[in-house]
Design a protein around this motif. Structure first.
Motif, PDB file in Angstrom:
ATOM      1  N   ILE A  44       3.874   5.534  17.074  1.00  0.00           N
ATOM      2  CA  ILE A  44       4.602   4.257  17.037  1.00  0.00           C
ATOM      3  C   ILE A  44       4.164   3.376  18.210  1.00  0.00           C
ATOM      4  O   ILE A  44       3.889   2.183  18.040  1.00  0.00           O
ATOM      5  N   GLN A  45       4.066   3.962  19.399  1.00  0.00           N
ATOM      6  CA  GLN A  45       3.611   3.209  20.573  1.00  0.00           C
ATOM      7  C   GLN A  45       2.148   2.800  20.427  1.00  0.00           C
ATOM      8  O   GLN A  45       1.759   1.695  20.799  1.00  0.00           O
ATOM      9  N   TYR A  46       1.344   3.707  19.883  1.00  0.00           N
ATOM     10  CA  TYR A  46      -0.083   3.449  19.656  1.00  0.00           C
ATOM     11  C   TYR A  46      -0.265   2.215  18.772  1.00  0.00           C
ATOM     12  O   TYR A  46      -1.045   1.319  19.091  1.00  0.00           O
ATOM     13  N   ILE A  47       0.476   2.154  17.676  1.00  0.00           N
ATOM     14  CA  ILE A  47       0.362   1.037  16.738  1.00  0.00           C
ATOM     15  C   ILE A  47       0.789  -0.268  17.406  1.00  0.00           C
ATOM     16  O   ILE A  47       0.141  -1.306  17.247  1.00  0.00           O
ATOM     17  N   SER A  48       1.863  -0.230  18.174  1.00  0.00           N
ATOM     18  CA  SER A  48       2.339  -1.431  18.871  1.00  0.00           C
ATOM     19  C   SER A  48       1.323  -1.927  19.885  1.00  0.00           C
ATOM     20  O   SER A  48       1.038  -3.129  19.956  1.00  0.00           O
ATOM     21  N   LEU A  49       0.781  -1.010  20.674  1.00  0.00           N
ATOM     22  CA  LEU A  49      -0.223  -1.398  21.669  1.00  0.00           C
ATOM     23  C   LEU A  49      -1.485  -1.927  21.006  1.00  0.00           C
ATOM     24  O   LEU A  49      -2.081  -2.902  21.466  1.00  0.00           O
TER      25      LEU A  49
END
Length: 68
Positions: A44-49
């Motif tokens: 989830i963090q990967y996609i946002s970044l």
């Protein structure tokens, strides 16, 4: 009360790149350890970044080791 400094695009990109590298490192480790719940949370963090860096014009092809 802490005073928050506004960041310019260069600083945002630098911080985003550092965070993106760290998230990828943790994702690869979670995958190796078969930690599926941890991997999903990191994803989830990967996609946002990735979305943030793309919107700032960063070419992800060279730095994205996960390729999702």
């Amino acid at each position: 009360m802490a005073v928050m400094k506004e960041m310019n695009n260069g600083e945002i990109i630098q911080k985003g790149l550092e965070d993106f590298k760290n998230i990828q490192d943790y994702m690869l480790l979670a995958k190796k350890e078969n930690a599926t719940e941890t991997y999903a949370k990191l994803q989830i963090q990967y996609i946002s970044l990735k979305a943030l860096l793309n919107s700032l014009g960063v070419n992800m092809s060279e730095i994205d080791r996960i390729k999702e």
